[in-house]
Design a protein around this motif. Structure first.
Motif, short mmCIF file in Angstrom:
data_model
loop_
_atom_site.label_atom_id
_atom_site.label_comp_id
_atom_site.label_asym_id
_atom_site.label_seq_id
_atom_site.Cartn_x
_atom_site.Cartn_y
_atom_site.Cartn_z
N ILE A 71 39.28 49.62 20.86
CA ILE A 71 38.06 49.12 20.22
C ILE A 71 37.33 48.23 21.23
CG2 ILE A 71 39.05 49.26 17.91
CD1 ILE A 71 39.41 46.22 17.96
N GLY A 72 36.10 47.84 20.92
CA GLY A 72 35.26 47.14 21.90
C GLY A 72 35.46 45.65 21.98
N LEU A 73 36.70 45.20 22.11
CA LEU A 73 37.00 43.77 22.15
C LEU A 73 37.92 43.48 23.34
CD1 LEU A 73 36.73 41.04 20.61
CD2 LEU A 73 38.84 41.64 19.40
N SER A 74 37.61 42.41 24.09
CA SER A 74 38.46 42.03 25.22
C SER A 74 38.24 40.55 25.55
CB SER A 74 38.14 42.89 26.46
OG SER A 74 36.91 42.49 27.03
N ASP A 75 39.16 39.98 26.37
CA ASP A 75 38.99 38.61 26.88
C ASP A 75 39.09 38.62 28.40
OD1 ASP A 75 41.70 39.05 27.26
OD2 ASP A 75 42.29 37.04 26.60
N ARG A 76 38.60 39.67 29.02
CA ARG A 76 38.72 39.81 30.47
C ARG A 76 37.86 38.81 31.23
NH1 ARG A 76 38.65 45.96 32.38
NH2 ARG A 76 36.44 45.73 31.87
N ASP A 77 36.76 38.38 30.65
CA ASP A 77 35.89 37.41 31.34
C ASP A 77 36.51 36.02 31.34
OD1 ASP A 77 34.07 39.42 31.86
OD2 ASP A 77 32.90 39.02 30.05
N VAL A 78 36.94 35.58 30.16
CA VAL A 78 37.58 34.26 30.03
C VAL A 78 38.83 34.44 29.19
CG1 VAL A 78 37.33 31.89 29.20
CG2 VAL A 78 35.34 33.09 30.14
N GLU A 79 39.96 34.12 29.77
CA GLU A 79 41.23 34.31 29.08
C GLU A 79 41.28 33.52 27.78
OE1 GLU A 79 44.88 35.51 27.95
OE2 GLU A 79 43.70 36.31 29.63
N GLY A 80 41.59 34.24 26.69
CA GLY A 80 41.68 33.61 25.38
C GLY A 80 40.37 33.58 24.62
N THR A 81 39.26 33.90 25.29
CA THR A 81 37.95 33.96 24.61
C THR A 81 37.60 35.42 24.36
OG1 THR A 81 37.21 31.93 25.70
CG2 THR A 81 35.52 33.34 24.73
N ALA B 164 50.52 40.84 12.96
CA ALA B 164 51.36 39.63 12.97
C ALA B 164 51.85 39.33 14.39
CB ALA B 164 52.55 39.82 12.03
N GLY B 165 51.67 38.10 14.83
CA GLY B 165 52.11 37.66 16.14
C GLY B 165 51.18 38.00 17.29
N GLU B 166 50.05 38.61 16.99
CA GLU B 166 49.09 38.98 18.04
C GLU B 166 47.87 38.04 17.99
OE1 GLU B 166 49.88 41.12 20.21
OE2 GLU B 166 51.61 42.00 19.20
N PRO B 167 47.23 37.87 19.15
CA PRO B 167 47.51 38.42 20.49
C PRO B 167 48.58 37.61 21.21
CG PRO B 167 45.51 37.11 20.57
CD PRO B 167 45.96 37.09 19.13
N ASN B 168 49.37 38.29 22.03
CA ASN B 168 50.48 37.60 22.70
C ASN B 168 50.67 38.04 24.14
OD1 ASN B 168 51.45 40.17 22.41
ND2 ASN B 168 53.25 39.59 21.19
N GLY B 169 49.72 38.79 24.68
CA GLY B 169 49.92 39.33 26.01
C GLY B 169 49.45 38.46 27.14
N ASN B 170 48.77 37.35 26.82
CA ASN B 170 48.25 36.45 27.85
C ASN B 170 47.40 37.21 28.87
OD1 ASN B 170 49.54 34.21 26.66
ND2 ASN B 170 51.48 34.79 27.63
N ILE B 171 47.53 36.90 30.16
CA ILE B 171 46.63 37.46 31.17
C ILE B 171 46.93 38.93 31.48
CG2 ILE B 171 46.24 35.22 32.24
CD1 ILE B 171 48.21 36.02 34.42
N SER B 172 48.06 39.44 31.05
CA SER B 172 48.41 40.83 31.35
C SER B 172 47.85 41.81 30.33
CB SER B 172 49.93 40.99 31.43
OG SER B 172 50.53 40.67 30.18
N GLU B 173 47.40 41.30 29.19
CA GLU B 173 46.88 42.17 28.13
C GLU B 173 45.53 41.62 27.68
OE1 GLU B 173 49.88 42.33 25.12
OE2 GLU B 173 51.31 43.41 26.38
N ASN B 174 44.47 42.26 28.18
CA ASN B 174 43.12 41.73 27.95
C ASN B 174 42.22 42.63 27.11
OD1 ASN B 174 43.62 40.72 31.21
ND2 ASN B 174 43.29 39.23 29.58
N CYS B 175 42.70 43.80 26.73
CA CYS B 175 41.89 44.71 25.92
C CYS B 175 42.59 44.95 24.58
CB CYS B 175 41.68 46.04 26.65
SG CYS B 175 40.70 45.86 28.17
N VAL B 176 41.79 45.26 23.57
CA VAL B 176 42.33 45.32 22.21
C VAL B 176 42.36 46.76 21.71
CG1 VAL B 176 42.01 44.55 19.82
CG2 VAL B 176 41.50 42.99 21.72
N GLU B 177 43.47 47.09 21.07
CA GLU B 177 43.64 48.40 20.44
C GLU B 177 43.89 48.21 18.96
OE1 GLU B 177 47.08 50.10 22.22
OE2 GLU B 177 48.44 48.51 21.52
N ASP C 190 46.66 43.20 21.47
CA ASP C 190 46.14 43.14 22.84
C ASP C 190 47.08 43.92 23.75
OD1 ASP C 190 48.16 41.30 22.42
OD2 ASP C 190 47.40 39.88 23.92
N ALA C 191 46.47 44.70 24.67
CA ALA C 191 47.25 45.59 25.51
C ALA C 191 46.62 45.65 26.89
CB ALA C 191 47.32 46.99 24.90
#
Length: 219
Positions: free
Chosen positions: A156-166, A182-195, A203-204
């Motif tokens: 889907i069209g969601l990500s935090d690649r520009d600013v981590e966590g935003t 439940a428990g998402e997002p949890n990938g930190n800087i390695s997972e910046n795009c959303v499925e 986040d993946a």
């Protein structure tokens, strides 16, 4: 030899002729002169009025012709623009309705291919859309039904690649409604795009190849 009666007759004829000639040379009366001048003035005015009216008719005719030509040009331009838009829309419909690539639902297009997040977004944008933006429960319910029925994951069209966590949508707007699993997002800087998965979002890594969902406005 002329008789006396004959001389009288000749004299009478002469006198009558003289009187007639004298009457023809008589100066017109003042009243007649005024009438003649008024007549000539009226004639001149009538001629001038006719000239003015004729000029006005010619000018108006030319102006109406010019306006008609301009209107015809505008109509032709609008017709051409309408035809172009219809052709473009038909082409977009063809691109989005290929049976081996897309499944059409309202304004959403669900892929049957596998691509990365960036490739998926590029594919949507090349066809007049973008990765789906979920702003309400109705859209999320639609995505959830598709995810549950197929057991698959969709970008889907969601990500935090520009600013981590935003988290931001592809149109630049920040996330306001969220449907994280439940428990998402949890990938930190390695997972910046959303499925979209079952049951919610995850986040993946953006480089994973999987299916995606596009969205666009339908004319």
């Amino acid at each position: 030899m002329v008789t006396e009666n004959g001389e009288k007759s000749t004299a009478q004829i002469y006198e009558n002729t003289r009187r007639k000639l004298g009457d023809s040379n008589t100066t017109p009366s003042p009243q007649l002169t005024v009438k003649m001048r008024c007549y000539r003035s009226a004639t001149v005015c009538l001629v001038l009025l006719c000239v003015v009216l004729l000029t006005a008719v010619i000018v108006l005719s030319v102006k109406l012709t010019q306006d008609k030509d301009q209107l015809r040009v505008k109509i032709d331009n609008l017709t051409n623009e309408r035809n172009w838009l219809m052709m473009e829309n038909n082409e977009l419909q063809k691109n989005f309705s290929k049976a081996d690539e897309w499944i059409y639902f309202s304004s959403y297009f669900i892929s049957t291919e596998m691509k990365t997040w960036d490739e998926s977004r590029r594919y949507c944008r090349e066809r007049g859309g973008d990765l789906i933006i979920i702003n309400n429960t109705e859209e999320e319910d639609f995505i959830s039904r598709k995810t549950i029925s197929s057991g698959e994951r969709f970008w889907i069209g969601l990500s935090d690649r520009d600013v981590e966590g935003t988290w931001r949508w592809v149109d630049g707007n920040p996330l306001s409604y969220s449907f994280w699993a439940a428990g998402e997002p949890n990938g930190n800087i390695s997972e910046n795009c959303v499925e979209s998965i079952r049951p919610g979002w995850n986040d993946a890594p953006c480089y994973i190849a999987q299916k995606w969902i596009c969205e666009r406005n339908v004319l």
